[in-house]
Design an enzyme around this catalytic site. Structure first.
Site, PDB file in Angstrom:
ATOM      1  N   SER A 118       0.834  -1.188   0.000  1.00 19.73           N
ATOM      2  CA  SER A 118       0.000   0.000   0.000  1.00 19.73           C
ATOM      3  C   SER A 118       0.882   1.256   0.000  1.00 19.73           C
ATOM      4  CB  SER A 118      -0.949  -0.077   1.218  1.00 19.73           C
ATOM      5  OG  SER A 118      -2.067   0.747   1.044  1.00 19.73           O
ATOM      6  N   ASP A 223      -9.370  -6.218  -4.687  1.00 18.40           N
ATOM      7  CA  ASP A 223      -8.940  -5.094  -3.845  1.00 18.40           C
ATOM      8  C   ASP A 223      -9.947  -3.953  -3.976  1.00 18.40           C
ATOM      9  OD1 ASP A 223      -7.688  -2.905  -2.623  1.00 18.40           O
ATOM     10  OD2 ASP A 223      -5.688  -3.515  -3.290  1.00 18.40           O
ATOM     11  N   HIS A 251      -7.222  -6.121  -0.460  1.00 20.72           N
ATOM     12  CA  HIS A 251      -6.103  -5.224  -0.194  1.00 20.72           C
ATOM     13  C   HIS A 251      -5.061  -5.887   0.724  1.00 20.72           C
ATOM     14  CE1 HIS A 251      -4.227  -1.341  -0.548  1.00 20.72           C
ATOM     15  NE2 HIS A 251      -4.195  -1.156   0.756  1.00 20.72           N
TER      16      HIS A 251
END
Length: 270
Positions: A118, A223, A251
């Site tokens: 991320s 995601d 995610h």
């Protein structure tokens, strides 16, 4: 700023020795966890509000300790790298990239590989572009090189942390207390929005062609936070990179499908 590691070692008795310590880097005391005694140094870079302990449990525990020395860091203002409180100047990703590399140099690693999730994936991309001779290999997932309208709508949906699922919220609330957690999440939103006003919503797209290390991009096809076009864009602009899709991955694919992810990462890093 380099200085001797101010090592306050605490060992987690239930595992193959995990060391927790803090060291002075660039004017702040950065916290990290370290495990394994392999030749190959690997730095785990967490996401928004993340820390080694909240973001990388299965990696710290199960990545091969004979092959790798694994370090999971808490970026400044996150996890146990406080004070200072986290802030988000326009160059916050660049600052994290420099902090991360300088941390590993302070710990005397000659060269490192990066596993970035991320926001940590964005930090990893910048570090690889800015310090090409220092980065060995890189695995990133859930990252984006720019911000679009669609992204901004998605971010708006997570602004209010009281609406997060219990499972995602609880560890962060325990780590930070509700006030710091919710306030910092809002500050992050405003921090990310800054990029929206730049040309093409640019975060680091200009740096992708400078990445020289072998790069694996993993994308979870389910995601909800990072649309597929971001993974495709990074894949297209990082020379020689590989894209691996996980059909059921969301995610947090490295937590939800930890064994599959760890095997993928280990195979790529070797």
């Amino acid at each position: 700023m380099e200085s001797k590691p101010l090592i306050v070692e605490t060992r987690d008795p239930g595992s193959t020795s995990v060391t927790s310590a803090k060291v002075a880097v660039n004017g702040v005391h950065l916290h990290y966890q370290r495990t394994g005694e392999g030749e190959h140094a690997v730095l785990l870079l967490p996401g928004m509000l993340g820390s080694g302990e909240t973001d990388f449990g299965p990696q710290i525990k199960n990545l091969n300790k004979k092959l790798f020395t694994v370090v999971a860091w808490d970026p400044r203002g996150y996890g146990h790298s406080r004070p200072p409180d986290r802030d988000f100047p326009l160059d916050f990703f660049e600052r994290d990239a420099k902090d991360a590399v300088d941390l590993m140099k302070t710990l005397k690693f000659k060269k490192v590989s990066l596993l970035g999730w991320s926001d940590g994936g964005i930090t990893a991309l910048i570090a690889a572009a800015r310090y090409p001779s220092y980065i060995n290999k890189m695995v990133i997932w859930g990252a984006n090189a720019y911000v679009t309208e669609e992204d901004e709508t998605i971010y708006q949906g997570i602004r209010d942390v009281s609406k997060w699922s219990e499972r995602t919220r609880k560890p962060l609330e325990t780590l930070y207390g509700y006030d710091y957690f919710s306030k910092t999440c809002e500050k992050w939103m405003d921090g990310i929005k800054q990029f929206k006003h730049l040309s093409d919503g640019n975060i680091c797209r200009h740096l992708l062609p400078l990445v020289q290390c072998p790069t694996l991009i993993v994308h979870g096809e389910k995601d909800p936070l990072v649309p597929r076009f971001h993974a495709d864009f990074i894949h297209k602009h990082v020379r020689g990179s590989r894209l691996h899709l996980m059909p059921e991955g969301k995610h947090n694919l490295h937590l939800r499908f930890a064994n599959e992810f760890n095997k993928l990462a280990e195979d790529f890093l070797q």
